[in-house]
Design a protein around this motif. Structure first.
Motif, PDB file in Angstrom:
ATOM      1  N   PRO A   1       0.672  -1.386   0.527  1.00 21.32           N
ATOM      2  CA  PRO A   1       0.152   0.172  -0.026  1.00 21.32           C
ATOM      3  C   PRO A   1       1.017   1.004   0.073  1.00 21.32           C
ATOM      4  CG  PRO A   1      -0.681  -1.603   1.529  1.00 21.32           C
ATOM      5  CD  PRO A   1       0.545  -1.919   1.238  1.00 21.32           C
ATOM      6  N   LEU A   2       2.173   0.816   0.629  1.00 20.96           N
ATOM      7  CA  LEU A   2       3.096   2.279   0.597  1.00 20.96           C
ATOM      8  C   LEU A   2       3.180   2.648  -0.871  1.00 20.96           C
ATOM      9  CD1 LEU A   2       4.494   4.571   2.519  1.00 20.96           C
ATOM     10  CD2 LEU A   2       5.964   2.705   2.842  1.00 20.96           C
ATOM     11  N   ALA A   3       4.019   1.729  -0.983  1.00 25.95           N
ATOM     12  CA  ALA A   3       4.182   1.625  -2.765  1.00 25.95           C
ATOM     13  C   ALA A   3       3.400   2.197  -3.802  1.00 25.95           C
ATOM     14  CB  ALA A   3       5.492   0.497  -3.263  1.00 25.95           C
ATOM     15  N   ALA A   4       2.120   2.103  -3.727  1.00 23.46           N
ATOM     16  CA  ALA A   4       1.076   2.144  -4.185  1.00 23.46           C
ATOM     17  C   ALA A   4       0.546   3.536  -4.209  1.00 23.46           C
ATOM     18  CB  ALA A   4      -0.097   1.168  -4.070  1.00 23.46           C
ATOM     19  N   TYR A   5       0.788   4.120  -2.606  1.00 23.63           N
ATOM     20  CA  TYR A   5       0.241   5.821  -2.153  1.00 23.63           C
ATOM     21  C   TYR A   5       1.468   6.569  -2.894  1.00 23.63           C
ATOM     22  CZ  TYR A   5       0.015   9.107   1.022  1.00 23.63           C
ATOM     23  OH  TYR A   5      -0.609  10.725   1.412  1.00 23.63           O
ATOM     24  N   GLN A   6       2.536   6.499  -2.788  1.00 22.68           N
ATOM     25  CA  GLN A   6       3.466   7.081  -3.755  1.00 22.68           C
ATOM     26  C   GLN A   6       2.618   7.872  -4.707  1.00 22.68           C
ATOM     27  OE1 GLN A   6       5.859   8.253  -1.120  1.00 22.68           O
ATOM     28  NE2 GLN A   6       4.384   6.234   0.067  1.00 22.68           N
ATOM     29  N   PRO A   7       3.318   7.587  -6.027  1.00 22.80           N
ATOM     30  CA  PRO A   7       2.865   8.390  -6.953  1.00 22.80           C
ATOM     31  C   PRO A   7       1.134   9.018  -6.932  1.00 22.80           C
ATOM     32  CG  PRO A   7       2.548   5.715  -7.180  1.00 22.80           C
ATOM     33  CD  PRO A   7       2.645   6.234  -5.956  1.00 22.80           C
ATOM     34  N   TYR A   8       0.452   8.721  -5.849  1.00 22.73           N
ATOM     35  CA  TYR A   8      -0.838   9.774  -5.331  1.00 22.73           C
ATOM     36  C   TYR A   8       0.041  10.493  -4.991  1.00 22.73           C
ATOM     37  CZ  TYR A   8      -4.922  11.344  -3.284  1.00 22.73           C
ATOM     38  OH  TYR A   8      -5.437  12.844  -2.801  1.00 22.73           O
ATOM     39  N   ARG A   9       1.266  10.740  -4.457  1.00 23.44           N
ATOM     40  CA  ARG A   9       1.467  11.789  -2.825  1.00 23.44           C
ATOM     41  C   ARG A   9       1.672  12.588  -4.118  1.00 23.44           C
ATOM     42  NH1 ARG A   9       5.676  11.806   0.179  1.00 23.44           N
ATOM     43  NH2 ARG A   9       5.385  13.196   1.747  1.00 23.44           N
ATOM     44  N   MET A  10       2.975  11.616  -5.037  1.00 25.14           N
ATOM     45  CA  MET A  10       3.600  12.452  -5.686  1.00 25.14           C
ATOM     46  C   MET A  10       2.857  13.665  -7.019  1.00 25.14           C
ATOM     47  SD  MET A  10       7.086  10.231  -6.779  1.00 25.14           S
ATOM     48  CE  MET A  10       7.009  11.419  -8.081  1.00 25.14           C
ATOM     49  N   LEU A  11       1.403  12.997  -7.365  1.00 27.18           N
ATOM     50  CA  LEU A  11       0.590  13.438  -8.051  1.00 27.18           C
ATOM     51  C   LEU A  11      -0.405  14.453  -7.760  1.00 27.18           C
ATOM     52  CD1 LEU A  11      -0.583  14.428 -10.850  1.00 27.18           C
ATOM     53  CD2 LEU A  11      -2.118  12.597 -10.179  1.00 27.18           C
ATOM     54  N   LYS A  12      -0.743  14.571  -6.494  1.00 25.65           N
ATOM     55  CA  LYS A  12      -0.647  15.712  -5.648  1.00 25.65           C
ATOM     56  C   LYS A  12      -0.235  16.688  -5.500  1.00 25.65           C
ATOM     57  CE  LYS A  12      -3.603  16.411  -0.814  1.00 25.65           C
ATOM     58  NZ  LYS A  12      -3.764  15.348   0.627  1.00 25.65           N
ATOM     59  N   THR A  13       1.091  16.710  -4.696  1.00 26.56           N
ATOM     60  CA  THR A  13       1.928  17.567  -4.333  1.00 26.56           C
ATOM     61  C   THR A  13       1.727  18.681  -6.055  1.00 26.56           C
ATOM     62  OG1 THR A  13       3.240  16.277  -2.626  1.00 26.56           O
ATOM     63  CG2 THR A  13       4.614  18.107  -3.434  1.00 26.56           C
ATOM     64  N   ARG A  14       2.061  17.985  -6.589  1.00 21.52           N
ATOM     65  CA  ARG A  14       2.473  18.142  -7.353  1.00 21.52           C
ATOM     66  C   ARG A  14       1.122  19.202  -8.289  1.00 21.52           C
ATOM     67  NH1 ARG A  14       5.259  14.151 -12.385  1.00 21.52           N
ATOM     68  NH2 ARG A  14       7.176  14.077 -11.139  1.00 21.52           N
ATOM     69  N   LEU A  15       0.342  19.168  -8.906  1.00 19.45           N
ATOM     70  CA  LEU A  15      -0.679  19.807  -8.902  1.00 19.45           C
ATOM     71  C   LEU A  15      -1.345  21.023  -7.966  1.00 19.45           C
ATOM     72  CD1 LEU A  15      -3.848  17.085  -9.575  1.00 19.45           C
ATOM     73  CD2 LEU A  15      -2.721  18.789 -10.572  1.00 19.45           C
ATOM     74  N   LEU A  16      -1.276  20.736  -6.538  1.00 17.22           N
ATOM     75  CA  LEU A  16      -1.069  21.461  -5.382  1.00 17.22           C
ATOM     76  C   LEU A  16       0.184  23.104  -5.898  1.00 17.22           C
ATOM     77  CD1 LEU A  16      -1.495  19.527  -1.756  1.00 17.22           C
ATOM     78  CD2 LEU A  16      -3.519  21.402  -2.951  1.00 17.22           C
TER      79      LEU A  16
END
Length: 363
Positions: A343-358
């Protein structure tokens, strides 16, 4: 500027989520973990609670809870329902009745589009859930408790004309705890409201912990306090365990004592862990990925079971064994590693995308 996170509190969340996954992995010390591990999350949520100052603030709080708790609950259970037939083909779920020979397992039937729509409506009102989303009971309870706590806080501030409401909230939490204990004894838990009644008091304990605060302490003192809390939990263990998912516990005083001792143990351990940069960072990363781990760790366990079946030559339907198939030895370590890291590995792309959008929105 981004708000700086408290590494100790992130580490507490990390310790809590590790304990949750270990508790589901077949670990032999599950009874000890269950004394306090989920209570810790309710208390942490209370610790972070900030009362709304006006009606607009209350609306913003409720909207945030809808987006961060209600929506993940609905989307995760709906996604598992949509994937139901695929999971049947992959043996992640099974219609083979031999699975019933394993305690706690169930037979799963194919779903239609009508089933998916109907069940999604039920998820929207917290009526039931999916097997793979079983850990989401906590998300449901936290949503109910946080909304109710905020509403009660808002009303009390109005009634008491802005005076301190901590004592009044304590009275409300005490009444709900007795009510939750009565629900525990009678087995009543419609829409999870019995759980919410019991755990409201834990949320309140978290707000008290923040108010009391903690003075700086030296390492030996922290280690001694953690050891004392550990001993208290060991003393409580022979008298029963705490299963908040089913609103089961030996008594309301037992629940409060075990939860408070667990908080002290984890709080002091988190401070000690924060002194080791790598360990503190690892726990903090897990703490920030709490929701993905809650949603995906049961599904992640299937990888370990599948590899075990390949090695032992077991029948395919056994992949559906829930939550785990293999026990004893170091199997719990393998299940825990999969339940945390995937789950941690699956979460990282989402977290990176969220950071870029913000970042783009701020520009």
């Amino acid at each position: 500027m981004a708000k700086q996170r408290d590494t100790v509190l992130d580490a507490m969340r990390g310790i809590g989520i590790v304990l949750m996954v270990v508790g589901h992995s077949g670990f032999g010390g599950t009874g000890f973990i269950y004394l306090f591990h989920m209570a810790l999350f309710f208390m942490l949520s209370g610790y972070f609670f900030r009362p709304a100052q006006d009606g607009a603030g209350l609306r913003r709080f409720c909207i945030r809870r809808v987006m961060t708790l209600w929506l993940p609950f609905v989307l995760a259970n709906t996604a598992f329902t949509v994937c139901n037939n695929l999971f049947l083909k992959l043996n992640i779920l099974t219609g083979d009745e031999r699975i019933l020979d394993l305690p706690g397992n169930q037979v799963t039937q194919p779903v239609t589009l009508k089933d998916i729509i109907g069940r999604t409506v039920h998820w929207c009102i917290f009526d039931g859930g999916t097997q793979l989303g079983g850990a989401l009971w906590f998300v449901q309870a936290l949503f109910q408790i946080s909304i109710l706590y905020a509403l009660v806080e808002f009303v009390l501030r109005k009634v008491l004309h802005g005076r301190d409401v901590q004592t009044a909230q304590g009275f409300v939490s005490g009444v709900l705890l007795i009510l939750g204990w009565h629900c525990s004894q009678t087995g009543w838990n419609v829409w999870g409201l019995g759980i919410a009644a019991s755990c409201y008091s834990l949320f309140y304990l978290g707000t008290l912990a923040r108010r009391v605060g903690q003075p700086p302490r030296k390492v030996p003192v922290r280690a001694g306090i953690a050891a004392a809390a550990f001993v208290v939990l060991l003393v409580l263990l022979p008298f029963g365990s705490v299963g908040l998912a089913g609103n089961q516990y030996p008594g309301w005083l037992f629940l409060l004592l075990a939860s408070s001792a667990g908080w002290v143990l984890v709080y002091e351990c988190a401070h000690l862990a924060a002194r080791l940069p790598r360990l503190g960072a690892a726990l903090a990363a897990l703490g920030r990925a709490t929701m993905p781990i809650v949603i995906l760790h049961f599904l992640s366990f299937k990888l370990v079971t599948w590899l075990g079946l390949l090695a032992t030559g077991g029948e395919a339907y056994l992949l559906a064994a829930f939550p785990t198939l293999f026990t004893g030895g170091a199997w719990w370590l393998a299940y825990t590693a999969a339940g945390l890291l995937l789950p941690l590995a699956a979460y990282q792309p989402y977290r990176m995308l969220k950071t870029r959008l913000l970042c783009r929105l701020r520009r």
